[in-house]
Design a protein around this motif. Structure first.
Motif, short mmCIF file in Angstrom:
data_model
loop_
_atom_site.label_atom_id
_atom_site.label_comp_id
_atom_site.label_asym_id
_atom_site.label_seq_id
_atom_site.Cartn_x
_atom_site.Cartn_y
_atom_site.Cartn_z
N GLN A 652 -4.69 -4.73 10.27
CA GLN A 652 -4.85 -5.84 9.32
C GLN A 652 -6.15 -6.58 9.53
OE1 GLN A 652 -1.27 -8.08 9.95
NE2 GLN A 652 0.05 -6.40 9.24
N GLU A 653 -6.61 -6.66 10.75
CA GLU A 653 -7.84 -7.40 11.06
C GLU A 653 -9.09 -6.61 10.69
OE1 GLU A 653 -10.13 -9.36 14.94
OE2 GLU A 653 -8.21 -8.36 15.17
N THR A 656 -8.21 -2.93 6.81
CA THR A 656 -7.78 -3.08 5.41
C THR A 656 -8.95 -3.18 4.45
OG1 THR A 656 -7.56 -5.46 5.76
CG2 THR A 656 -5.57 -4.13 5.99
N PRO A 661 -4.66 -2.25 2.29
CA PRO A 661 -3.44 -2.63 3.01
C PRO A 661 -2.37 -1.54 3.00
CG PRO A 661 -3.60 -3.79 0.92
CD PRO A 661 -4.92 -3.13 1.13
#
Length: 933
Positions: A652-653, A656, A661
């Motif tokens: 996620q950091e 993405t 996502p």
């Protein structure tokens, strides 16, 4: 009562009995539809064979006096013993010795027939050598279109009881063997009809457990997902050529599967003595059943009179005085007839086999108020019956020419050895049933109203536009195969034609296939899906809802309002589909919507299905989908769960932005062609392949085109400055998210790759692929020996079920297991499995076959510690190339590439001095990886 988890349904082939009817009498005339049996079958299920001893069976009327032996009939003589309804004709299509012990048939895009032959199955009552690698998949072709198969090849040989042969592209067939967790793709690369390449397609897929609890058959359904029996998941081939997995409810099926015109996959359970199971709605939405799935006494079979009372359940399963089966006990092989050369009232009917009863059942599928009921098409009779005791129908399928094929194993014993109790053994001896094996026939059923269609399929040679035309064919096989090939080709040029067909064709089935082909090409857009959800045809509305689910999963959450609106549709079947969809995808407010819809409706189907969505009742049938503890990723260890959590945060950091996502690649701003900033990770064959691929990409980065596509960023930046744990976490999340499923990577794996692949520049894809290890698949040419129990060492190469090598004594330093390859090979990795697949407990134990102890107070399990040495001549040995502690049922040993012909694994550990038990050492399977360049 016989427990559902102790009954056997021959690898799906079915099951519980041995022979069935008289051996010398003339065929009895077919009974009229109203004929009543001599004795009404008892209610409930039969008892276990042998319960109470043979004396009790004799008291119930059993006869064990010596009888003339059952003998093989020629196909011509056997043909005379069939009893069919008026107008139908049965004739031999293929027969022994050309084929032996056939259990299933599939057809590829050119109409070539693949036959699964279980040649090692039950050659005596003890099941001796049943796992011998002597089975095969043969291929048969009608080269001149006269209806006779005149070209025959062995596509894949030396197999262990093959359970699947599913064609994809030209020459490609997915194959699953018994007691193998790996689903492989076999390919004939030179067109000679013989596979010459074997590649891992997906794992874990199969089971290592008894014959009953293993998948069989494979169906590419209308929704472009692959379904199999037993597995509570479905697979999908992605546009990139990878495979993703999605969970479903347990389907309860045991052998083979089939779909109807509207994409519902049908499964049959015989071991549970049920027959068809979990068929009210497609299994992706749940296993839903109602109290009247079947008409009364649907599970009562009606064989031809003159049986020999040879049922595994003993006299409790015998209709007297006929001596025939009184209740389903081995229902198997399923087909929905969707062809074009039979009477019109046969289209949509369900067919399945019962080899203990020697019958083929035809069932009418009756839908009322949104609920389905099955009814016997021939009350107190059957579609196919026979007075030949060796007739063993184990499967049924519609051929491309519109005929119906019955696969007849034609054998004496159909019950697996572990369930041959005293009663059945006495019957086997009484009629010498163990002397009749390695025969087999495939029968073709036609009807007098229409000859078979001799048009020869040639889909592999046809253009995409020609394939689209087949979506209008009367026969479901032609439509299904054309859709499958269009999706596999990912041919976008036909999208306009598909939209036209889906929107306005006068053929509703063509519209449905065109819609789903668009979905499979990822060419279905929101506006078109919504248009079809307003179509005048309720079945089109249903299919539009289902197809739109792929858009909802991609982020088109506005569809939730459409689904809520469809729950108020005028047609109850559309309402039910809307409820299924909102429940499956947990649309906000789904539970309240279901409750409101149920309260407002008097339609039984809406009320009953809605109630089960809110409170699931569970699947029916053999529910041992996870009987093999190594078959899935359920119950992951704490550290693996934590690794996934840490990996999710990393993704996620950092990831993405380019990969999106959902892992499918972030859209490139302003691009009208759907371009993404980075490749999709979903179902990527490379991401899911050998762990070195993703480790090396994360450590050193990747530059240049990917599969001919130049991505805007141009590079995947190296991440090698991070810790080994960080790399492992990021890799694990990527390999086990977005529908992906792959083995876990440890920090030690990363450290090993980091040490062996020091480089200053990023990889290019060709360089990277050339560097990866590849799995050796020539296990049949390996030799094995050991310091202990050497006569069974070969069981440790590629053992299955309870077959493996063990030391026969407590583990002690110096104990060794050795392999010899056919030639010196540059290797880099070993996978040593105490229980093939590497998960679960110690399982079986003992000398060579996992039964018994390896010395007093000793059981066999994984090795404690090890060192690995190699040699090119078997005399001069290297220093240890790998050493360490064993890691449970799967120990992975990675080392710098080394030339080796001989590989010796030496046990170097000792059990704790206070151990109550001292475990022996077991090896069930060893995998060896050849080093890349």
């Amino acid at each position: 009562m016989t427990s559902p988890i102790t009954r056997f349904i021959l690898v799906g082939v079915a099951c519980v009995g041995a022979a069935a009817f008289g051996f010398s009498q003339k065929p009895a005339p077919a009974p009229p539809p109203t004929q009543t049996p001599a004795q009404t079958p008892p209610a409930g299920r039969g008892g276990r064979a042998g319960r109470g001893g043979l004396e009790q069976e004799i008291a119930m009327g059993a006869d064990f006096s010596r009888k003339p032996s059952v003998e093989r009939l020629s196909p011509g003589e056997q043909q005379k013993r069939f009893l069919l309804p008026p107008g139908f004709r049965i004739e031999p299509l293929l027969s022994d010795p050309l084929i032996e012990d056939p259990v299933g048939v599939t057809f590829d895009g050119n109409g070539r027939m693949y036959v699964l032959e279980m040649r090692s199955y039950m050659q005596d009552a003890a099941g001796s050598n049943s796992r011998a690698p002597i089975s095969r998949i043969s291929r048969h072709e009608d080269t001149d279109g006269d209806g006779t198969y005149d070209r025959h090849t062995v596509f894949a040989d030396k197999l262990v009881l093959p359970r699947m042969a599913f064609p994809l592209r030209d020459g490609e067939v997915l194959v699953l063997e018994t007691d193998d967790r790996d689903l492989f793709k076999y390919t004939d690369t030179d067109g000679d009809g013989v596979a010459d390449r074997k590649e891992l397609f997906f794992t874990p897929f199969g089971r290592v457990t008894n014959m009953e609890w293993q998948p069989g058959g494979l169906t590419w359904a209308l929704d472009n997902w692959l379904y199999s029996t037993y597995n509570p998941f479905r697979l999908r081939i992605t546009p990139a050529g990878g495979v993703i997995r999605e969970e479903t409810d347990t389907n309860g099926g045991q052998w083979w599967s089939a779909q109807d015109d509207h994409g519902k996959v049908w499964f049959v359970d015989g071991g549970g003595e049920i027959g068809p199971v979990n068929f009210q709605v497609p299994i992706a939405y749940g296993a839903i059943n109602v109290r009247d799935n079947f008409e009364p006494d649907f599970q009562v079979p009606w064989p031809a009179p003159g049986g020999i009372a040879d049922m595994q359940g003993g006299m409790r399963r015998v209709r007297m005085p006929d001596g025939t089966l009184n209740h389903f006990t081995s229902a198997s092989g399923v087909e929905i007839y969707r062809g074009h050369r039979m009477p019109e009232d046969m289209v949509g009917d369900l067919f399945f086999t019962e080899p203990v009863g020697r019958i083929v059942r035809r069932a009418k599928v009756v839908v009322t108020d949104g609920l389905t009921q099955l009814r016997n098409a021939y009350p107190k009779s059957e579609f196919v019956r026979s007075t030949d005791p060796l007739f063993r129908p184990v499967n049924v399928t519609a051929a491309p020419d519109g005929s119906l094929l019955v696969i007849d194993m034609y054998t004496g014993i159909i019950q697996d050895a572990q369930f041959v109790g005293p009663y059945l053994k006495a019957k086997i001896d009484q009629y010498a049933l163990d002397k009749q094996h390695n025969w087999g026939r495939i029968w073709r059923i036609t009807h007098e109203t229409a000859p078979p269609d001799r048009t020869q399929p040639r889909m592999y040679r046809e253009s995409a536009a020609e394939l689209v035309r087949h979506l209008e064919h009367q026969h479901g096989w032609w439509r299904d195969t054309a859709q499958k090939l269009l999706v596999l080709r990912q041919e976008q040029s036909v999208v306009p034609a598909l939209r036209t067909m889906a929107g306005s064709s006068p053929n509703p089935l063509a519209r449905i296939h065109a819609l789903w082909t668009l979905e499979g090409l990822e060419a279905l857009d929101l506006a078109f899906a919504r248009k079809l959800m307003k179509d005048s045809d309720p079945q089109i509305r249903i299919q539009a809802i289902r197809a739109s689910e792929s858009l909802y999963k991609r982020g088109e959450k506005s569809l939730a309002d459409d689904y809520r609106a469809m729950a108020k549709d005028s047609h109850p079947d559309v309402v039910i589909q809307a409820l299924l969809t909102v429940n499956l995808h947990k649309v906000p407010g789904s539970a309240a919507l279901i409750e409101q819809t149920m309260a407002a409706s008097q339609v039984r189907g809406i009320r009953e299905i809605g109630a089960q969505l809110l409170k699931p009742g569970g699947a029916r049938g053999q529910g041992a989908a996870f009987a093999d503890p190594g078959a899935g990723t359920l119950g992951l260890p704490v550290e693996q769960r934590r690794s996934l959590q840490r990996g999710a945060a990393i993704y996620q950091e950092l990831c993405t932005t380019c990969h999106g996502p959902d892992g499918k690649g972030a859209p490139m701003g302003g691009a009208a062609d759907g371009s993404t900033l980075a490749p999709s990770l979903v179902g990527s064959a490379r991401v899911l392949g050998h762990r070195e691929y993703i480790i090396k990409v994360l450590l050193h980065g990747l530059s240049g085109d990917i599969d001919g596509v130049s991505y805007p960023g141009g590079i995947m930046a190296p991440m090698g400055t991070n810790t080994d744990e960080w790399i492992a976490d990021a890799a694990n999340y990527t390999r086990n998210s977005f529908g992906n499923s792959a083995s876990f990577i440890t920090p030690a794996h990363v450290a090993s790759v980091r040490a062996a692949s020091r480089r200053e520049t990023m990889w290019t894809l060709p360089e990277l692929l050339a560097s990866l290890p590849t799995l050796l698949t020539n296990q049949g040419e390996w030799k094995a020996t050991a310091s202990h129990n050497p006569e069974n060492a070969a069981n440790g190469i590629n053992g299955t079920g309870d077959v493996r090598w063990d030391s026969g004594a407590p583990q002690a330093p110096g104990m060794w297991f050795q392999l010899e390859l056919p030639a010196t090979t540059r290797i880099t990795e070993l996978l040593i499995e105490a229980s093939a697949g590497g998960r679960g407990g110690f399982g079986g134990f003992g000398r060579g076959r996992g039964r018994g102890r390896s010395g007093a107070g000793t059981f066999a399990g994984p090795l404690i510690a090890y060192e690995v040495r190699v040699s090119t001549d078997g005399t001069t040995w290297s220093k240890p190339v790998g050493e360490g502690r064993g890691t449970g049922n799967l120990t992975v040993v990675t080392f710098a590439p080394v030339e080796a012909r001989f590989i010796r694994i030496t046990q170097t550990g000792a059990p704790p001095p206070d151990s109550t038990f001292q475990f022996g050492w077991a090896v069930q399977r060893v995998r060896i990886y050849q080093a890349g360049t």
